[in-house]
Write an enzyme that holds these catalytic residues in place. Structure first.
Site, short mmCIF file in Angstrom:
data_model
loop_
_atom_site.label_atom_id
_atom_site.label_comp_id
_atom_site.label_asym_id
_atom_site.label_seq_id
_atom_site.Cartn_x
_atom_site.Cartn_y
_atom_site.Cartn_z
N ASP A 26 0.83 -1.20 0.00
CA ASP A 26 0.00 0.00 0.00
C ASP A 26 0.87 1.26 0.00
OD1 ASP A 26 -2.45 1.26 -0.08
OD2 ASP A 26 -2.70 1.29 2.10
N HIS A 43 2.37 3.15 -9.15
CA HIS A 43 2.17 1.71 -9.38
C HIS A 43 3.36 1.12 -10.15
CE1 HIS A 43 -1.69 1.95 -7.57
NE2 HIS A 43 -2.20 2.76 -8.49
N GLU A 73 -12.17 -4.84 -4.54
CA GLU A 73 -12.74 -3.49 -4.37
C GLU A 73 -12.00 -2.44 -5.22
OE1 GLU A 73 -11.96 -5.49 -1.57
OE2 GLU A 73 -14.06 -6.11 -1.50
N LEU A 136 10.88 -20.94 -4.39
CA LEU A 136 10.03 -19.86 -3.87
C LEU A 136 8.65 -19.92 -4.54
CD1 LEU A 136 9.69 -17.15 -2.25
CD2 LEU A 136 10.47 -15.98 -4.32
C1 IPE Z 1 -5.51 -2.76 -0.18
O1 IPE Z 1 -5.16 -1.45 -0.41
C2 IPE Z 1 -5.50 -3.53 -1.47
C3 IPE Z 1 -4.18 -3.76 -2.06
C4 IPE Z 1 -3.05 -3.43 -1.50
C5 IPE Z 1 -4.16 -4.42 -3.33
P1 IPE Z 1 -6.27 -0.32 -0.58
O2 IPE Z 1 -5.54 0.96 -0.74
O3 IPE Z 1 -7.20 -0.70 -1.67
O4 IPE Z 1 -7.03 -0.42 0.80
P2 IPE Z 1 -7.95 0.62 1.56
O5 IPE Z 1 -8.96 1.13 0.57
O6 IPE Z 1 -7.06 1.73 2.05
O7 IPE Z 1 -8.54 -0.14 2.70
C1 IPE Z 2 -1.57 -0.03 -3.42
O1 IPE Z 2 -1.31 1.34 -3.45
C2 IPE Z 2 -1.80 -0.63 -4.76
C3 IPE Z 2 -3.21 -0.95 -5.02
C4 IPE Z 2 -4.16 -0.94 -4.13
C5 IPE Z 2 -3.56 -1.30 -6.39
P1 IPE Z 2 -2.48 2.39 -3.46
O2 IPE Z 2 -2.81 2.71 -4.88
O3 IPE Z 2 -3.63 1.98 -2.62
O4 IPE Z 2 -1.76 3.64 -2.82
P2 IPE Z 2 -2.39 4.72 -1.84
O5 IPE Z 2 -2.86 3.96 -0.62
O6 IPE Z 2 -3.52 5.38 -2.55
O7 IPE Z 2 -1.27 5.63 -1.54
MG MG Z 3 -4.14 2.31 -0.66
#
Ligand code: IPE
Ligand code: IPE
Ligand code: MG
Length: 247
Positions: A26, A43, A73, A136
């Site tokens: 995240d 990303h 989601e 792995l």
């Molecule tokens: C969780 O991250 C999903 C992934 C890392 C793929 P999100 O950014 O989607 O989660 P929330 O919305 O903060 O809970």
């Molecule tokens: C995690 O990073 C990757 C996915 C959920 C696809 P985020 O895109 O949720 O990054 P933040 O949380 O918005 O910074």
């Molecule tokens: Mg996120």
């Protein structure tokens, strides 16, 4: 090359107590936004970090790595962002296949693959087939949702006419059936929640939360996570043994 050359010599190694590490990657979007860049750049940077981290985990002796890359989601995000992530996924699958001989990685894509277009799904299925058994195992979670996964397991058990369902039966019907439960779940980016990740499998996992945004996660951070893990006392409901003379 699929995996970048590692940054440093391995300093930590793990034993059987740490077989499986799972990551909620995240903070990609915030990482880019902090730099004044569109979220998609985050990303792309996150994908690079992931390849480096997965290789390093393998190097220090971890046998199972699970990475949460896209949740059930996450489709709710703007189309442009979703498209960029799907393009990165497609490129990653090509790269992984091309470099299969160089890397000792078995790929398993966990999540409902039914939602992807035929091309993308075929790439995943092919990679799973050709990567076979390796040192792995990489569980790559895309279109993954833990509640969906548990419901899927229940449906399969009912279909099989199973009456005395055990916890092991449920585990065997999850996407992660081929991996032991995670020993530790790491979430970068500062949030302290699971966001529908491995709800069943996490029952006795250790948790590690860090403010570090995923693209900034380094192999030194992994060393610190491993050290923190070995400092935990996993009691599984028991109490700490007290020697007779100290009672
Ligand atoms: C969780 O991250 C999903 C992934 C890392 C793929 P999100 O950014 O989607 O989660 P929330 O919305 O903060 O809970
Ligand atoms: C995690 O990073 C990757 C996915 C959920 C696809 P985020 O895109 O949720 O990054 P933040 O949380 O918005 O910074
Ligand atoms: Mg996120």
């Amino acid at each position: 090359m699929f995996f970048k050359k590692k940054e440093k010599e391995t300093v930590v190694t793990v034993d059987d107590r740490l077989k499986h590490i799972a990551f909620i990657m995240d903070g990609n979007g915030r990482w880019a936004q902090k730099k004044g860049l569109p979220r998609e750049y985050g990303h792309a940077a996150g994908a690079k970090t992931f390849k480096k981290i997965a290789l390093y985990c393998g190097d220090i002796g971890i046998k199972y790595v699970t990475i949460y890359a896209f949740s059930t989601e996450n489709w709710k995000r703007p189309e442009r962002e979703v498209k960029a992530i799907m393009k990165l996924l497609s490129d990653y699958l090509d790269e992984a296949l091309r470099d299969l001989d160089k890397n000792n990685v078995r790929y398993i894509f966990i999540g409902d693959k039914g939602i992807f277009d035929d091309r993308l799904r075929e790439k995943m299925l092919n990679l799973e087939k050709v990567s076979g058994s390796k040192s792995l195992t990489l569980n790559f979670a895309v279109n993954y949702g833990a509640r969906d996964e548990i419901v899927k397991a229940c449906r399969e058990l009912i279909r099989e006419g199973n009456e005395n369902i055990t916890a092991d039966d449920v585990s065997r019907h999850l996407y992660t059936a081929l991996s032991p439960d995670p020993d530790i779940i790491v979430r970068t980016g500062g949030e302290q929640r699971l966001s529908n990740f491995l709800l069943w499998q996490a029952s006795y996992a250790e948790f590690y939360f860090t403010e570090t945004l995923w693209p900034d996660l380094s192999t030194d951070d992994i060393d610190n996570i491993v050290l923190a893990f070995y400092g935990r006392d996993r009691r599984y409901g028991r109490i700490k043994e007290v020697p007779e003379d100290k009672k």
